[in-house]
Enzyme design. Structure first.
Site, PDB file in Angstrom:
ATOM      1  N   ASP A 386     -10.600   9.392  30.769  1.00  0.00           N
ATOM      2  CA  ASP A 386     -11.004  10.402  29.798  1.00  0.00           C
ATOM      3  C   ASP A 386     -12.526  10.448  29.747  1.00  0.00           C
ATOM      4  O   ASP A 386     -13.200   9.711  30.468  1.00  0.00           O
ATOM      5  CB  ASP A 386     -10.395  10.123  28.419  1.00  0.00           C
ATOM      6  CG  ASP A 386     -10.963   8.873  27.774  1.00  0.00           C
ATOM      7  OD1 ASP A 386     -11.562   8.052  28.491  1.00  0.00           O
ATOM      8  OD2 ASP A 386     -10.814   8.718  26.554  1.00  0.00           O
ATOM      9  N   ASP A 682      -9.499   5.276  25.666  1.00  0.00           N
ATOM     10  CA  ASP A 682      -9.988   4.558  24.490  1.00  0.00           C
ATOM     11  C   ASP A 682      -9.343   5.053  23.207  1.00  0.00           C
ATOM     12  O   ASP A 682      -9.759   4.690  22.120  1.00  0.00           O
ATOM     13  CB  ASP A 682     -11.507   4.684  24.368  1.00  0.00           C
ATOM     14  CG  ASP A 682     -11.958   6.129  24.152  1.00  0.00           C
ATOM     15  OD1 ASP A 682     -11.123   7.035  24.319  1.00  0.00           O
ATOM     16  OD2 ASP A 682     -13.130   6.347  23.821  1.00  0.00           O
ATOM     17  N   ASP A 686      -4.102   8.283  24.668  1.00  0.00           N
ATOM     18  CA  ASP A 686      -4.037   7.855  26.064  1.00  0.00           C
ATOM     19  C   ASP A 686      -2.873   6.900  26.325  1.00  0.00           C
ATOM     20  O   ASP A 686      -2.609   6.555  27.472  1.00  0.00           O
ATOM     21  CB  ASP A 686      -5.344   7.156  26.468  1.00  0.00           C
ATOM     22  CG  ASP A 686      -6.542   8.080  26.382  1.00  0.00           C
ATOM     23  OD1 ASP A 686      -6.424   9.216  26.845  1.00  0.00           O
ATOM     24  OD2 ASP A 686      -7.578   7.666  25.835  1.00  0.00           O
TER      25      ASP A 686
END
Length: 706
Positions: A386, A682, A686
């Site tokens: 990401d 993070d 996710d």
């Protein structure tokens, strides 16, 4: 010290508690076990008996506005317990020695060593006959020692890792102001602030909030989120806030929570063999079997030859001690073949390679949860990462602002001098009223902003412009809130104006919010229709910001008419106030890391929730997006059929405006086409992709956990 209250059972079967003297002397009106059982058992009757949330707060001497006193923490811990779980004692060094001795290859070698010593003594006598067998035993001792020491050190590192993982901070109200504390310092009576993505840190009762959805799948296994409100107020430790935000009164901590009861039933986690160890053990077994076959054949051939020779020379009926020694020598040769065939250095080589890999990763601030990650990473061909917090610093600042009607972008420090008071007043309303973050002051008067990075950046700008967060919150009454989510990509709030009437504010992804607007504020502060030309200019501004790697947000409001439902947030008819460009700088070293990955043959892919222009700009800056690479939005990706996805998935380098499910789908298709996929992330969104990947790297402030 643990205090026990008298317990009896009512005619209705419900457990009733008698208040103990210790609890009374401490100034509390309810026992710890009774308070914990009300929430764990969703005991509505008991909850109402104690006067609901207000009554229980009074019994635990807590205030909804001021919380508890910091000086009162130890007294509460004595009566209600500490927010820690009972853990099994760590395994000692000799436990790892015993486990190392159970290795299949070592067992084969130990049997060979014993046989070799017996045969050696029989054929060559002492001490010469023991040399081969003792040599094998020394090799086994070395392997066991290195394995046990490595595993023991690994367990110590995991223990340190667990300590780091448990350094979780929650936002509570104590001493009359909001502050961050460790979850270990959480006590019964604390007022905890929860927002989307948070893990509920203890059992508690809902006080106040908006649209609070709780994911209890970690406890109940039910995937459907639970709506928690004042009618259904019970919150359980270990569950996750899926949507909304709220304040919670802590009622149970540590082993008295539902999660604590669950922890009592769990056995200690053990690490399985890594895939490499499984394969090498299989190889050793095959080699051992082949060696055994050849050893038996060799013994049979030598013995048959010996018997044939005796038969030819007509000595078959005459046996001597020398003949017996020859047969024993043949057996020794067979044992030697087995010993040579089984690679006694193989377990040592595996152990040393994995141990050194783990140590190197630890030196690079990567905390290894599963040792198999060390070897799997070496085979990785694709990394899906990401953007925010991983490639970038996750500390955002407002870099550019475009106000409706102005044809130039303003830096943050230029807004106050070049903007009309009318526009500035509405702008500050949008910032301070439509936010999930807060501006708090500690007892020393120091101002701190608590909240998501994007919202914190807006509040920092509001304070820079002279706005007073507390004054705005006291002046305007919030009636309804629609929190931000990755699906809606916007946040809305409904407030009552001081002069009367109701106003809705909306902020979020530019293309989403702009699509809800039919008016805009001109340079004089008047509301005008949003023409096609205006829409084109605003779109160009948004794209221009995005091309400069800025995250863009649109801020809008709507005054509710008399005919509108003044309790529900509108979905259209907004007036655009401003377009804000927020900058999140790329982390130092990211570009070098991407170049290193590409040189190693690893494809780096960025999957983010930002718009396509911002995503492409950051990807180019990092070196991820190349000339022949494919960049697309999540909606375009998810609308393709399986064949189309499979055809393009290897060329995708950037995916923007993606949902958590899009990242999960991308990882699944990459694995289906033969890629070994590593995923970095993070945030809670996710988690599905991290679980689906071959190796998941959870990026945190302190480093990386594998």
């Amino acid at each position: 010290m643990v205090h026990k209250a008298a317990i009896r059972f009512s005619d209705a079967g419900r457990t009733e508690y008698t208040l103990s003297k210790e609890t009374q002397d401490a100034g509390f009106g309810i026992e710890a076990d009774e308070l914990a059982s009300i929430v764990r058992g969703h005991d509505t009757k008991g909850f109402n008996t104690h006067g609901g949330t207000e009554g229980i707060a009074k019994e635990v001497s807590s205030s909804f506005t001021d919380g508890i006193s910091s000086s009162d923490v130890s007294r509460r811990q004595d009566i209600y317990g500490v927010n820690k779980y009972t853990e099994k004692p760590p395994r000692g060094f000799w436990t790892f020695v015993w486990e190392a001795l159970h290795d299949l290859t070592l067992i084969i070698l130990m049997v060979c060593a014993v046989v070799s010593i017996g045969v050696g003594i029989g054929t060559e006598g002492l001490p010469k006959g023991m040399y081969d067998g003792v040599g094998i035993l020394l090799s086994i001792f070395l392997v066991v020692l290195v394995t046990a020491v490595s595993d023991y050190k690994q367990s110590l590192q995991f223990r340190d890792l667990d300590k780091e993982k448990k350094k979780i901070f929650v936002q509570v109200t104590r001493d009359g102001y909001r502050q961050k504390i460790s979850i270990y310092d959480l006590v019964v009576g604390d007022i905890v602030n929860l927002s989307t993505g948070d893990i509920v840190p203890a059992d508690g009762i809902f006080i106040f909030g908006y649209n609070l959805l709780i994911d209890e799948s970690s406890l109940s296994g039910e995937s459907e989120p639970l709506d928690v409100n004042q009618e259904k107020p019970f919150l359980l430790c270990g569950t996750k806030v899926q949507d909304g935000y709220a304040t919670m009164l802590v009622t149970a901590v540590g082993m008295r929570t539902e999660w604590g009861k669950l922890m009592e039933t769990l056995s200690e986690e053990t690490d399985d063999e890594t895939p490499l160890q499984v394969k090498l053990n299989g190889v050793a077994t095959i080699i051992g079997k082949i060696g055994l076959v050849f050893a038996v054949l060799t013994f049979l051939v030598l013995t048959t030859r010996f018997l044939v020779v005796k038969f030819v020379h007509q000595e078959f009926s005459h046996w001597s001690s020398g003949d017996a020694l020859k047969l024993l020598d043949f057996f020794a040769i067979a044992v030697t073949i087995i010993v040579v065939a089984v690679p006694e250095g193989l377990p040592l080589a595996v152990t040393l390679s994995l141990a050194f890999a783990m140590k190197k990763l630890m030196n690079d601030k990567a905390l290894v949860r599963h040792l198999s990650a060390c070897e799997t990473m070496g085979s990785a061909t694709s990394i899906c990462t990401d953007k925010t917090g991983t490639l970038t610093t996750n500390h955002m600042v407002v870099d550019r602002i475009w106000f409706s009607g102005k044809n130039k972008e303003l830096k943050g420090n230029e807004v106050k001098t070049e903007t009309s008071e009318t526009i500035l007043a509405i702008f500050l309303q949008v910032i301070f009223l439509n936010t999930g973050a807060e501006v708090v002051k500690d007892k020393d008067g120091k101002t701190t902003i608590l909240g998501q990075p994007t919202e914190s950046a807006l509040l920092e700008l509001g304070i820079l412009l002279g706005g007073d967060f507390d004054a705005f919150r006291q002046q305007y009454q919030i009636k309804n809130v629609e929190p931000f989510s990755s699906v809606r990509k916007k946040m809305s709030v409904l407030v009552t104006l001081p002069e009367g009437g109701t106003r809705a504010f909306c902020k979020g992804a530019s293309e989403i919010v702009l699509g809800l607007c039919n008016k805009m504020i001109d340079c004089d502060g008047h509301s005008v229709d949003l023409s096609e030309e205006h829409m084109k200019n605003i779109t160009n501004v948004i794209n221009g910001f995005a091309n400069e790697a800025l995250r863009t947000l649109c801020l809008a409001f709507k005054d509710m008419d008399d005919g509108c439902n003044e309790d529900s947030i509108p979905e259209d008819g907004y007036t655009l106030v401003a377009v804000v460009g927020i900058k999140d700088p790329v982390r130092p070293g990211v570009m070098d890391a991407v170049r290193t990955c590409l040189a190693a043959g690893i494809t780096v892919r960025m999957v983010t929730g930002d718009n396509i222009y911002t995503a492409k700009a950051i990807a180019r800056e990092c070196g991820i997006l190349t000339e022949d690479g494919l960049a697309l939005e999540g909606s375009e990706f998810r609308n393709k059929n399986p064949l189309e996805m499979k055809a393009i998935v290897s060329n995708i380098q950037v995916m923007a405006r993606s949902l958590p499910s899009d990242k999960h789908t991308l990882v699944s298709y990459l694995r289906n086409v033969g890629e070994v996929v590593s995923v970095t992330g993070d945030g809670t969104n996710d988690a599905p992709a991290l679980h689906e990947s071959d190796i998941g790297l959870a990026m945190g402030i302190a480093g990386t956990e594998l």
